[in-house]
Design an enzyme around this catalytic site. Structure first.
Site, PDB file in Angstrom:
ATOM      1  N   TYR A   1      -8.343   4.037  20.906  1.00  0.00           N
ATOM      2  CA  TYR A   1      -7.942   1.951  21.979  1.00  0.00           C
ATOM      3  C   TYR A   1      -8.185   1.743  23.161  1.00  0.00           C
ATOM      4  O   TYR A   1      -9.183   2.976  23.501  1.00  0.00           O
ATOM      5  CB  TYR A   1      -6.814   1.663  21.143  1.00  0.00           C
ATOM      6  CG  TYR A   1      -6.762   2.350  19.659  1.00  0.00           C
ATOM      7  CD1 TYR A   1      -5.675   3.151  19.316  1.00  0.00           C
ATOM      8  CD2 TYR A   1      -7.522   1.610  18.473  1.00  0.00           C
ATOM      9  CE1 TYR A   1      -6.289   3.684  17.951  1.00  0.00           C
ATOM     10  CE2 TYR A   1      -7.756   2.170  17.467  1.00  0.00           C
ATOM     11  CZ  TYR A   1      -7.080   2.427  17.251  1.00  0.00           C
ATOM     12  OH  TYR A   1      -6.672   3.395  15.413  1.00  0.00           O
TER      13      TYR A   1
ATOM     14  N   LYS B   1     -10.037   6.226   9.319  1.00  0.00           N
ATOM     15  CA  LYS B   1     -11.192   5.726   9.870  1.00  0.00           C
ATOM     16  C   LYS B   1     -12.206   6.088   9.983  1.00  0.00           C
ATOM     17  O   LYS B   1     -13.175   5.808   9.861  1.00  0.00           O
ATOM     18  CB  LYS B   1     -11.253   5.071  11.092  1.00  0.00           C
ATOM     19  CG  LYS B   1      -9.406   3.853  10.523  1.00  0.00           C
ATOM     20  CD  LYS B   1      -8.977   3.400  12.071  1.00  0.00           C
ATOM     21  CE  LYS B   1      -7.793   2.589  11.738  1.00  0.00           C
ATOM     22  NZ  LYS B   1      -7.656   1.596  13.257  1.00  0.00           N
TER      23      LYS B   1
ATOM     24  N   SER C   1      -4.924   6.402  11.395  1.00  0.00           N
ATOM     25  CA  SER C   1      -6.391   5.714  11.654  1.00  0.00           C
ATOM     26  C   SER C   1      -6.897   7.379  11.567  1.00  0.00           C
ATOM     27  O   SER C   1      -8.583   6.971  12.011  1.00  0.00           O
ATOM     28  CB  SER C   1      -6.315   5.381  12.678  1.00  0.00           C
ATOM     29  OG  SER C   1      -5.121   3.769  13.340  1.00  0.00           O
TER      30      SER C   1
ATOM     31  N   TYR D   1      -7.922   0.477   1.895  1.00  0.00           N
ATOM     32  CA  TYR D   1      -7.455   0.678   3.382  1.00  0.00           C
ATOM     33  C   TYR D   1      -6.094   1.603   3.867  1.00  0.00           C
ATOM     34  O   TYR D   1      -6.111   2.733   4.459  1.00  0.00           O
ATOM     35  CB  TYR D   1      -7.399  -0.303   4.607  1.00  0.00           C
ATOM     36  CG  TYR D   1      -7.096  -0.229   5.583  1.00  0.00           C
ATOM     37  CD1 TYR D   1      -5.830  -0.669   6.498  1.00  0.00           C
ATOM     38  CD2 TYR D   1      -7.629   0.564   7.030  1.00  0.00           C
ATOM     39  CE1 TYR D   1      -5.083  -0.292   7.558  1.00  0.00           C
ATOM     40  CE2 TYR D   1      -7.383   0.949   7.831  1.00  0.00           C
ATOM     41  CZ  TYR D   1      -6.011   0.568   8.745  1.00  0.00           C
ATOM     42  OH  TYR D   1      -5.541   0.524   9.498  1.00  0.00           O
TER      43      TYR D   1
HETATM   44  O1  DON Z   1      -3.037   0.287   9.920  1.00  0.00           O
HETATM   45  C1  DON Z   1      -1.698   0.318  11.184  1.00  0.00           C
HETATM   46  O2  DON Z   1      -1.301  -0.533  11.619  1.00  0.00           O
HETATM   47  C2  DON Z   1      -1.679   1.930  10.638  1.00  0.00           C
HETATM   48  N1  DON Z   1      -1.629   1.928   9.063  1.00  0.00           N
HETATM   49  C3  DON Z   1      -2.413   3.158  11.265  1.00  0.00           C
HETATM   50  C4  DON Z   1      -2.168   2.061  12.298  1.00  0.00           C
HETATM   51  C5  DON Z   1      -3.224   3.261  13.626  1.00  0.00           C
HETATM   52  O3  DON Z   1      -2.733   4.694  12.985  1.00  0.00           O
HETATM   53  C6  DON Z   1      -3.611   3.190  14.758  1.00  0.00           C
HETATM   54  N2  DON Z   1      -3.871   4.786  15.690  1.00  0.00           N
HETATM   55  N3  DON Z   1      -3.339   5.383  16.418  1.00  0.00           N
END
Ligand code: DON
Length: 309
Positions: free
Chosen positions: A237, A61, A58, A185
């Site tokens: 989050y 992002k 993430s 993504y």
């Molecule tokens: O989309 C997902 O669930 C993962 N590729 C990224 C989620 C993530 O890193 C949340 N952050 N802590």
């Protein structure tokens, strides 16, 4: 002083779990720990497994938001994604049902990031991913590649993200096809960095887009300002509020165990001014933030008074 903080964190008993919902991340070694700090003069402090490469997850992002905002303009992006925290898990779908016409709340949660991925410059997935890789390479000074094993393992199990992408498409918050947005993504999530690369990204944000040694701003002040505000309010989050209060700097986590930080005016040992900080430890908590990474950042912030408040 940082050495003693790190030694203290490393001997802390493991807690949390590896992000095994992405099968390839279940193989990371729990004992890995790295930290890197870099200041505006290019002074670098590196500790532990600093050369170990891990996937952005993430943290990507933030980079995607920057590239899309610089490409289309902030106002255009804000028509498709809001800048409000949700207080929900990063992969929650519920707000898409109750929000104004299904508009994603912010670009740091999966829903907002998948929308932003569909808005990146380029006619296909490869071009959109390359648009982000090019920015990252200017910041770190070298090319970055997609970890195909992590990417494939997540694409094959992305049931929840596929549901989110379909929902976004149904409500006209996705450009192009669902598959293209998802592949873009997830490839960005699988881009590999080490903690030095990540600390340089943090310095880039802290300095509003300065490229060290080139004295030029790669992005507008507004884009940098929005990126840091989103990191502070949404980057961790449903723990963003707690860490804003207890650590007090813009941070963005990833489930592979990385945390990116931007310090506007710090003094850490012989580092001064704008400082980028990165920490990596793969065991994450139930919210998706690195357990030992957050312990390290809390002790660092307390020791060097890094909070902006
Ligand atoms: O989309 C997902 O669930 C993962 N590729 C990224 C989620 C993530 O890193 C949340 N952050 N802590």
């Amino acid at each position: 002083m940082i050495h003693s903080i790190i030694e203290n964190v490393k001997i802390t008993p493991h807690s949390g779990h590896l992000a095994s919902y992405i099968p390839a991340l279940a193989n990371q070694s729990k004992d890995l720990f790295a930290a890197c700090l870099v200041d505006e003069r290019g002074e670098i402090l590196s500790f532990g497994d600093a050369n170990y490469s891990f996937t952005l997850q993430s943290i990507s992002k933030v980079m995607s938001f920057i590239v899309a905002a610089e490409h289309l303009g902030l106002e255009k992006i804000l028509e498709k994604v809001d800048v409000e925290p949700t207080g929900d898990p990063f992969n929650s779908i519920v707000r898409l049902e109750v929000a104004e016409k299904g508009k994603p709340f912010n670009p740091m949660i999966n829903a907002g990031a998948i929308t932003v991925a569909s808005l990146l410059p380029g006619d296909d997935v490869e071009a959109r991913v390359n648009s982000v890789k090019q920015y990252l390479a200017q910041i770190t000074g070298h090319e970055h590649t997609v970890n195909e094993e992590v990417y494939r393992s997540e694409l094959e199990t992305a049931y929840r993200n596929r549901a989110i992408a379909n929902y976004l498409k149904a409500n006209d918050y996705l450009e192009g096809t669902v598959e293209e947005a998802l592949e873009t993504y997830l490839q960005l999530c699988s881009l590999e960095v080490n903690t030095e690369d990540l600390a340089k990204f943090g310095l880039f944000l802290a300095s509003d887009g300065l490229i060290a040694g080139e004295n030029k701003n790669l992005i507008t002040h507004k884009t940098a300002q929005f990126s840091k505000a989103l990191m502070m309010t949404c980057g961790l989050y449903n723990a963003s509020g707690k860490y804003a209060a207890t650590i007090g700097i813009p941070m963005k986590s990833g489930v592979s165990g990385g945390v990116l930080c931007a310090v506007r005016n710090g003094e850490i040992e012989h580092l001064r001014g704008y400082i980028g900080i990165a920490v990596f430890s793969p065991m994450i908590d139930e919210i998706g933030n690195s357990v030992k990474g957050m312990i390290f950042l809390k002790q660092l912030s307390d020791q060097y008074h890094l909070s902006v408040f």
